[in-house]
Scaffold this active site. Structure first.
Site, PDB file in Angstrom:
ATOM      1  N   SER A  47       0.600  -1.530   0.172  1.00 45.51           N
ATOM      2  CA  SER A  47       0.181   0.047  -0.153  1.00 45.51           C
ATOM      3  C   SER A  47       0.727   1.138   0.013  1.00 45.51           C
ATOM      4  O   SER A  47       0.640   2.174  -0.275  1.00 45.51           O
ATOM      5  CB  SER A  47      -0.499  -0.193   1.046  1.00 45.51           C
ATOM      6  N   GLY A 241      -4.231  -2.356  -0.956  1.00 45.78           N
ATOM      7  CA  GLY A 241      -3.507  -2.291  -2.243  1.00 45.78           C
ATOM      8  C   GLY A 241      -3.158  -0.143  -1.715  1.00 45.78           C
ATOM      9  O   GLY A 241      -4.073   0.655  -0.851  1.00 45.78           O
ATOM     10  N   GLY A 243      -2.527   3.308  -4.135  1.00 44.24           N
ATOM     11  CA  GLY A 243      -3.419   4.399  -5.392  1.00 44.24           C
ATOM     12  C   GLY A 243      -4.515   4.881  -4.897  1.00 44.24           C
ATOM     13  O   GLY A 243      -5.179   4.617  -4.170  1.00 44.24           O
ATOM     14  N   CYS A 269      -9.207  -1.424   3.302  1.00 45.53           N
ATOM     15  CA  CYS A 269      -8.641  -0.663   2.662  1.00 45.53           C
ATOM     16  C   CYS A 269      -9.001  -0.592   1.553  1.00 45.53           C
ATOM     17  O   CYS A 269      -9.583  -0.101   1.132  1.00 45.53           O
ATOM     18  CB  CYS A 269      -7.498  -0.700   2.960  1.00 45.53           C
ATOM     19  N   LEU A 270      -8.219  -0.539   0.373  1.00 46.06           N
ATOM     20  CA  LEU A 270      -8.706  -0.247  -1.217  1.00 46.06           C
ATOM     21  C   LEU A 270     -10.021  -1.105  -1.579  1.00 46.06           C
ATOM     22  O   LEU A 270     -10.730  -0.462  -2.236  1.00 46.06           O
ATOM     23  CB  LEU A 270      -7.175  -0.627  -2.143  1.00 46.06           C
ATOM     24  N   GLN A 273     -12.894   0.686  -0.447  1.00 50.04           N
ATOM     25  CA  GLN A 273     -13.454   1.580  -1.431  1.00 50.04           C
ATOM     26  C   GLN A 273     -13.848   1.180  -2.624  1.00 50.04           C
ATOM     27  O   GLN A 273     -14.834   1.547  -3.391  1.00 50.04           O
ATOM     28  CB  GLN A 273     -12.148   2.182  -1.046  1.00 50.04           C
ATOM     29  N   ASN A 311      -3.607   3.162   6.742  1.00 58.00           N
ATOM     30  CA  ASN A 311      -2.985   3.349   6.005  1.00 58.00           C
ATOM     31  C   ASN A 311      -3.529   3.634   4.771  1.00 58.00           C
ATOM     32  O   ASN A 311      -3.732   2.179   3.846  1.00 58.00           O
ATOM     33  CB  ASN A 311      -2.133   1.715   5.684  1.00 58.00           C
ATOM     34  N   GLY A 313      -4.899   7.006   2.283  1.00 63.01           N
ATOM     35  CA  GLY A 313      -4.737   8.258   1.069  1.00 63.01           C
ATOM     36  C   GLY A 313      -6.181   8.492   0.812  1.00 63.01           C
ATOM     37  O   GLY A 313      -6.035   9.889   1.015  1.00 63.01           O
ATOM     38  N   PHE A 314      -7.250   7.930   0.485  1.00 67.64           N
ATOM     39  CA  PHE A 314      -8.329   8.156   0.102  1.00 67.64           C
ATOM     40  C   PHE A 314      -9.361   7.296   0.913  1.00 67.64           C
ATOM     41  O   PHE A 314      -9.266   6.069   1.861  1.00 67.64           O
ATOM     42  CB  PHE A 314      -8.620   6.966  -1.476  1.00 67.64           C
ATOM     43  N   HIS A 353      -7.150  -1.304   9.539  1.00 65.31           N
ATOM     44  CA  HIS A 353      -6.484  -2.578   8.718  1.00 65.31           C
ATOM     45  C   HIS A 353      -6.757  -3.508  10.288  1.00 65.31           C
ATOM     46  O   HIS A 353      -5.886  -3.668  10.841  1.00 65.31           O
ATOM     47  CB  HIS A 353      -4.699  -2.598   8.371  1.00 65.31           C
ATOM     48  N   GLU A 355      -5.993  -6.900  10.005  1.00 63.52           N
ATOM     49  CA  GLU A 355      -5.019  -7.821  10.166  1.00 63.52           C
ATOM     50  C   GLU A 355      -4.148  -6.857  11.513  1.00 63.52           C
ATOM     51  O   GLU A 355      -2.912  -7.864  11.238  1.00 63.52           O
ATOM     52  CB  GLU A 355      -4.205  -8.412   9.336  1.00 63.52           C
TER      53      GLU A 355
END
EC number: 6.3.5.5
Length: 379
Positions: A47, A241, A243, A269-270, A273, A311, A313-314, A353, A355
């Protein structure tokens, strides 16, 4: 004598320090992480692709590095920024010093800078592009130009860059102090077949799924829904992940198919989203994101507070949630959305997260909820 290094932000701020990694030039989005431990897990978390990580805890490297704590096969962070690198790494599991670990993977790093000042800049102005130069030719003008040239992570599809090239099976459970990493489990111990999309998956996520009886088929990010359905999975996992999630149209469209089929889905996380986007919500780029292992999150359904590892940023925009998406968790730092659950399908996700690795395990029961959905669906 230590080699010198410098970090230049796109706003022109210059930090001078000493090199603790490889010689060279590295460019990326500069972010800060407030974790006190777990620097090796952070560096190897996919990530962090295209990001330069600043660790706010002053002493980093005390325990060295080892082959068991890696969250992927290599370092994915573009560079490392710390205040102080201890002269000696001391731990019974230590195999290599942090400095040698960085050098072995050709990663630049800088120490002996004012990380408090840097963090305040990032908090006030937001995550910035930056450039680390380490070695003999410390050209500030070149570093500034490279920082300004970096396009930023908005609109950048990195999941397909860090994903596995081929599908593979994962049957290894979690590390323990007594026995270290275990052998792969037998299929007879793993009653649930889960297809895990690798958008930059951390190994500890896979291990925690195996701990709960999941036989994992890990597939590349761009694997079609038809290919996954042909594997006859009991559930689908959408991994973390790097981006921007919006360009990951291949994953969004595949998730829509899984939702239509009614398959149990769990995203982290990703993956969280992507589930939001597939359900009709929107995502936004955050000012400086959430990066740390001490973030309080409120579980709206149980009315309890969890300390979590973060963790990202989006974020999924709560204001855009359709009627079939229910908010389940929110950050107590800024109120941003942390969890969602489909009201009409067996699908849910979490922004943080559960985990950990590094971090607390307060949110680990989310994995159990995924297994409950699989059991109900298979009944």
């Amino acid at each position: 004598m230590s080699k010198l290094a410098l970090l230049v932000l796109e706003d022109g701020t210059v930090f001078r320090g000493v090199s603790i990694g490889a010689d060279g030039v590295s460019v990326g989005e500069v972010v800060f992480n407030t974790s006190m431990t777990g620097y090796q897990e952070i560096l190897t978390d996919p990530s962090y692709s295209q990001q330069i990580v600043t660790l706010t805890y002053p002493h980093i490297g005390n325990t060295g590095t080892n082959s068991e704590d890696e969250e992927s096969s290599s370092i994915h962070a573009q560079g490392l920024v710390i205040r102080d690198l201890p002269l000696i790494a001391s731990n019974f599991r230590n195999e290599q010093s942090l400095s040698d670990y960085l050098k072995s993977q050709n990663i630049v790093g800088i120490a002996d800078i004012d990380t408090r000042k840097l963090t305040r800049i990032l908090r006030e102005k937001g995550a910035q592009n930056g450039c680390i130069v380490a070695g003999n030719n410390l050209d500030e003008a070149l570093a500034l130009a490279k920082a300004k040239e970096f396009p930023g992570l908005k609109g950048m599809d990195l999941a397909k860059e860090v994903t596995t090239k081929e599908a593979y099976q994962w049957k290894q459970g979690s590390w323990t102090l007594e026995s270290g990493l275990p052998e792969a489990k037998d299929d007879s111990e793993l009653p649930y077949h889960v297809v895990a999309y690798d958008f930059g998956a951390k190994r500890n996520i896979l291990r925690m799924l195996v701990d709960r009886g999941c036989r994992l088929t890990v597939v590349p990010a761009e694997t079609s829904a038809e290919e996954v359905l042909a594997l006859n999975p009991d559930g689908v996992f959408l991994s973390n992940g790097p981006g921007d999630p919006e360009p990951c149209t291949y994953a969004i469209e595949a998730t829509k198919v899984f939702l239509e089929k009614g398959l149990p889905i769990f995203g982290i996380c990703l993956g969280h989203q992507i589930l939001a986007l597939a359900s009709g919500a929107q995502t936004v780029k955050m000012k400086f994101g959430h990066h740390g292992a001490n973030h309080p999150v409120k579980d709206l359904e149980r009315n309890v507070v969890m300390i979590t590892s973060q963790n990202h940023g989006f974020a999924a925009d709560e204001a855009t949630l359709p009627e079939n998406l229910r908010a389940t968790h929110v950050s107590l730092f800024d109120g941003s959305l942390q969890g969602i659950h489909r009201t009409d399908k067996p699908a849910f996700s979490f922004q943080g997260h559960p985990e950990a690795s590094p971090g607390p395990h307060d949110a680990a029961p989310l994995f159990d909820h995924f297994i409950e959905l699989i059991k109900k669906h298979s009944a």
